[in-house]
Design an enzyme around this catalytic site. Sequence first.
Site: not given
Ligand code: GRF
Length: 193
Positions: A15, A104, A106
């Site tokens: 999160g 989103n 990535h």
């Molecule tokens: C992140 O690396 C994001 O790019 C990917 O999922 C991960 C989520 O990380 N989609 P977090 O839960 O926000 O720390």
Amino acid sequence: MVATIGILVGSLGRGSNMKAIVEACWRGELDASVQVVVAPKPEAPAAMWAQSAGIRVVCLSREYPNYPTELIKALSGCSLICLAGYMNLLPTEVLKAHPRSVLNIHPSLLPKYGGKGMYGLRVHQAVIDAGETETGCTVHYVNEEYDEGEIILQLKCPVLITDTAEVLAARVLELEHRAYPQAIRRILTRYAS
Ligand code: GRF
């Protein structure tokens, strides 16, 4: 008008991107507020943090028979939806209910190292294995395919010869925490003009 954001997190997600968005709103860097966090289960770390921060949390499992309808209900009133660690394709009904309003993030420079199964350390290991000297993160609109929607913003960082996937993941994650609020700001400015 203050934008209302809904954030979708995954069961394993820390999160940290969700927090970055919430904190950018709290600091007044975004003319927006996070209205709801949707998580697959209450014990997801992101759900627990959001709860303790006083944000409405809705728990919805994808196994639930009316998942798309319930998700649409949970997100009603949100002008922007941010996926942050949500690992699945979003039901088409949700995309139709929120046209050009779902984002989103990535952890690579898309279109490189994206697509089904490309998540977490796999992405960073693939970047290292390919001998890339530069990587980064991408914020993009979400469509019916994995990691294929229009790109809104990319931030870059170097790949060092000594990097392991873990070290590189940490460097990219720091970028992500800057990129997501920046991309949201860009979109809100577009809406306002
Ligand atoms: C992140 O690396 C994001 O790019 C990917 O999922 C991960 C989520 O990380 N989609 P977090 O839960 O926000 O720390």
